[in-house]
Design a protein around this motif. Structure first.
Motif: not given
Length: 122
Positions: A108-111, A97, A41, A80, A34-37
């Motif tokens: 993989c997840q970005t938020t 997201e 990570p 997304w 998970i990548l969080v702004a």
């Protein structure tokens, strides 16, 4: 593939809305990232679980939080969405997201979200 991705993401969101960490964790691959702004990570299920436990304990308490999504897009193994969350502790505004789902698991997840605290986090 798009239908399978949609099913995983919708199940994931349902578990999130209930604050069900066990349910949430069923959706992640063992080596998920998970990548969080603005943060380091989060790698692997142990770290991801700890992050969700802290999130529900300190920011979005179970049973006291509303999560909404909009503009959902699903394409093959990708998803997304925009999201917002509100609790007595914080408002999550302008959230986005992105998720990649492979073999029924989030790999993989970005938020990114603007968090506005109503009171200092516990």
């Amino acid at each position: 593939m798009t239908g399978a991705t949609r099913d995983v993401v919708l199940r994931h969101l349902d578990a999130w809305r209930r604050g069900d960490v066990d349910g949430i964790m069923q959706d992640y691959a063992d080596d998920a990232v998970i990548l969080v702004a603005g943060a380091d990570p989060v790698v692997g299920k142990v770290a991801i679980r700890g992050g969700f436990e802290q999130l529900f304990r300190a920011v979005f308490p179970t049973g006291r939080t509303m999560l909404t999504t909009s503009d959902d897009v699903f394409f093959e193994e990708y998803a997304w969405m925009r999201w917002a969350a509100a609790s007595p502790v914080a408002q999550g505004r302008n959230g986005t997201e992105f998720l990649r789902v492979v073999d029924g698991k989030i790999v993989c997840q970005t938020t990114a979200v603007d968090l506005v605290f109503e009171a200092p986090p516990a």
